[in-house]
Design an enzyme around this catalytic site. Structure first.
Site, PDB file in Angstrom:
ATOM      1  N   ASN A  56       1.771  -7.754 -20.428  1.00  0.00           N
ATOM      2  CA  ASN A  56       1.590  -7.641 -21.868  1.00  0.00           C
ATOM      3  C   ASN A  56       0.331  -8.294 -22.399  1.00  0.00           C
ATOM      4  O   ASN A  56       0.061  -8.243 -23.581  1.00  0.00           O
ATOM      5  CB  ASN A  56       2.815  -8.205 -22.586  1.00  0.00           C
ATOM      6  CG  ASN A  56       3.980  -7.256 -22.458  1.00  0.00           C
ATOM      7  OD1 ASN A  56       3.919  -6.135 -22.946  1.00  0.00           O
ATOM      8  ND2 ASN A  56       5.017  -7.686 -21.766  1.00  0.00           N
ATOM      9  N   THR A  97      10.432   0.581 -28.642  1.00  0.00           N
ATOM     10  CA  THR A  97       9.601   1.492 -27.827  1.00  0.00           C
ATOM     11  C   THR A  97      10.464   2.242 -26.881  1.00  0.00           C
ATOM     12  O   THR A  97      10.254   2.290 -25.674  1.00  0.00           O
ATOM     13  CB  THR A  97       8.487   0.860 -27.007  1.00  0.00           C
ATOM     14  OG1 THR A  97       7.695   0.081 -27.857  1.00  0.00           O
ATOM     15  CG2 THR A  97       7.569   1.923 -26.386  1.00  0.00           C
ATOM     16  N   SER A 107      -6.482  -3.209 -23.723  1.00  0.00           N
ATOM     17  CA  SER A 107      -7.864  -3.268 -23.227  1.00  0.00           C
ATOM     18  C   SER A 107      -7.939  -2.750 -21.799  1.00  0.00           C
ATOM     19  O   SER A 107      -7.023  -2.179 -21.266  1.00  0.00           O
ATOM     20  CB  SER A 107      -8.407  -4.684 -23.342  1.00  0.00           C
ATOM     21  OG  SER A 107      -7.428  -5.658 -23.173  1.00  0.00           O
TER      22      SER A 107
END
Lengths: 418, 418
Positions: free
Chosen positions: A413, A214, A418
């Site tokens: 994490n 990432t 959500s």
């Protein structure tokens, strides 16, 4: 537009680089080299309304480029698009978005990356620089699995072309717009005494592992260099910097490191000088990424010496850097060297436990595979820990940067989507 | 002496095992088979004063035995001692201590294991059973790197021989005495309809990874079986149970699984029946270990189907089971299936991202490599999560047991030695 910030994660903000004799400046980035403009803005891709779209534009006169990408077999649409584009070995522009990875989005997701590149090419052409979609790389970062809000992306592309600026503001805006869980933008520029420059920006705060993760990095230079030279310098630099940054063993679907050359300094460089300069910039950006990693409370370097080969040393260092029990012990400032030994024993490289020595921050804690007096009293309360494991088998050596495994890592994490 | 506890981590406390037709009873352990005695007591090895020394004694008439050990290259002294002893393929006794791993303790540590076995042999001989040190396996668990307090170990050995008892008390005392960060003792017995029995006890709550880890298991049977039969049954069972329990990717220096046969039932078993019975006991103990893993809030099973081979499926399942980002998401009850895809892509096994399907607790969240509507709404708030990834390439299949990565895991492991 983001207010330019000159926030540096590491002190000092400027320093001399011994290897190149150049000056490193951390408030500058991709627009430090001549011939580059950049911009960053909030296109509405992020629900938060924070900046989420960045553009880097090469004004030329040269357009040679190189790239390295994630080795994850699950590659995001923008990675597949950019790999295809890089076959042409030239880039006019890179468009980057945060707020969505556009990974695992099927054929529609790939069409979105393609449409984004087309829109950038069209906007740049309208702006006065004839550009094809095949000269535009696309990078995305954010949550895996959702399609991008293309209406917002395309409207943002039209707007961002008009925001492009040279000087440090443009680069800094771009560095802000690619942030996800990063807390600060990461950029640096090297002003080479030979009259040319290398600049770069990076994002990435977790999910970093070998072979990049990432992590989006755009590097620029105004040196005159061929695509072959750029490719060589980039691969050599990333192998020793970003590839040795291992925060959590995870590897992203979207990792991309691009190097663009404008040739605008009119200085032709040789490979050795280019290698050293690109390495210096990558190494500093890797240190900045480590410094801002998710949930980090300790910056940890794992050095393995005395391996039979450098490759063996790297393999062993990675194994230790990924060991959850080592990383939680370091979070607790606990000089539990036995966990380092246990982690060493798991490697696929053949070792001899009876000749291993380990030190923490320069204090030997284990010699010939057994503890030394005072080993449990070594003070690891500071925020930097250097673990050195000497395998006693040869001259191979390697260092991997990692972090501790903290409550904050778990917190950050455990509720990302959500 | 510990008060016998019949505390079971899993309900029900008794149940029928379909494969063998036998009855599984979780309040019984190594002394359920005929011909075995056991004991556990507090010898003062643990500073806390809790039970820390256990003995399992085979009264015969047979003494065939088999063992599997950690594949960590850094092997604790008791592992090296027991491996040497097992070359004789028979065991009269196993002495186990918690409160210290006796790993990375040099030649002195090995002498300590040897001296412990000699003391057990002497005590058993004095007690009336002529025994040699070469018939005594030694197991240790606890902190790596410190020598054991041998005065306490040797005094404890002399005492424990007089505490040996058959029936469930002896086995339960032993199961208590091997606990470290375990919160409950783990044992089970299978009463086979053919008139013979298999019993076992286990400890291990973290640092569990493939090829076993900080896990000590002693299994007993009163079946008549050769050392070859025992070895085959043990390897088959551990490969599919303890080797597929992966809590944190760490692998201990001390893992040991032993199987002792007394032959006291006078029933000669065939390989198939023995395999099934040993598997049933190992599988239940593995489930108990998962259930009591350090910091666990979710019991997670990762099943990979549709691989080209079972070995491929296992490799892929392990990669997912070790991914910190997957494990923190599950801790947060977050159906972040993109992280499963990203983890799948890291495996060394060749996959095709476009044909992968993933389900959480039976709800499909990803089909053909992309998300399905409602994927982000799957309810993972319960304490069991079953992740199934179908690679769509063949018939290979495997399941790995793991847990979430929680705050409690970090807490428990950040201050273990201090």
């Amino acid at each position: 537009m983001t207010e330019p910030q000159h926030q540096s994660p590491l002190e000092p903000a400027e320093f001399d680089d011994a290897a190149t004799g150049g000056r490193m400046v951390r408030r500058q980035g991709v627009t430090a080299p001549l011939g580059f403009r950049a911009a960053g803005l909030a296109a509405g891709i992020k629900v938060s309304g924070r900046p989420d779209l960045a553009l880097v534009f090469n004004e030329g006169p040269e357009y040679a480029a190189a790239g390295v990408f994630t080795s994850n077999q699950v590659k995001a649409a923008p990675v597949r698009w950019s790999q295809q584009v890089l076959k042409g070995r030239r880039l006019r522009s890179v468009i980057l978005n945060s707020g969505g990875a556009n990974a695992c989005t099927g054929p529609g997701g790939f069409q979105d990356s393609h449409a984004t590149a087309e829109a950038v090419a069209q906007a740049l052409s309208n702006w006065g620089t004839e550009t094809g979609a095949g000269e535009v790389a696309v990078c995305s970062t954010g949550l895996i699995g959702d399609r991008l809000p293309m209406d917002k992306v395309l409207a943002g592309v039209t707007e961002i072309v008009h925001e492009m600026a040279g000087g440090i503001e443009g680069g800094t805006d771009a560095a802000h717009a690619i942030m996800t869980t990063d807390t600060i933008p990461k950029q640096v520029a090297l002003h080479h005494p030979g009259g040319w420059n290398v600049g770069g920006m990076a994002k990435g705060a977790g999910m970093m592992a070998p072979s990049l993760a990432t992590m989006l990095v755009v590097l620029t230079t105004d040196a005159e260099a061929t695509a072959d030279q750029l490719d060589t310098a980039l691969r050599r630099a990333t192998a020793r910097t970003f590839d040795r940054l291992d925060i959590d063993g995870a590897m992203s679907t979207n990792d991309t490191v691009l190097l663009l050359s404008s040739g605008a300094s009119a200085v032709r460089v040789d490979q050795t000088d280019l290698d050293a300069a690109v390495f210096a910039v990558c190494d500093d950006l890797a240190a900045q990424l480590q410094n801002d990693a998710e949930g980090v409370t300790k910056r940890v370097e794992i050095t393995v010496t005395g391996a039979k080969t450098d490759a063996d040393a790297l393999e062993v260092a990675r194994t230790v850097a990924r060991d959850s029990l080592v990383k939680t012990a370091l979070f607790g400032s606990d000089p539990n060297w036995g966990r380092v030994l246990a982690a060493l024993g798991v490697t696929s490289v053949l070792i001899d436990p009876d000749v291993i020595s380990v030190s923490f921050n320069g204090s030997t804690v284990c010699a010939n595979g057994t503890g030394v007096p005072g080993a449990r009293e070594v003070d690891l309360s500071g925020d930097r820990i250097h673990v050195v494991a000497d395998l006693g088998l040869g001259d191979g050596e390697a260092t991997v940067r990692t972090t501790d495994l903290s409550h904050a890592y778990v917190e950050e994490n455990s509720a990302y989507s959500s």
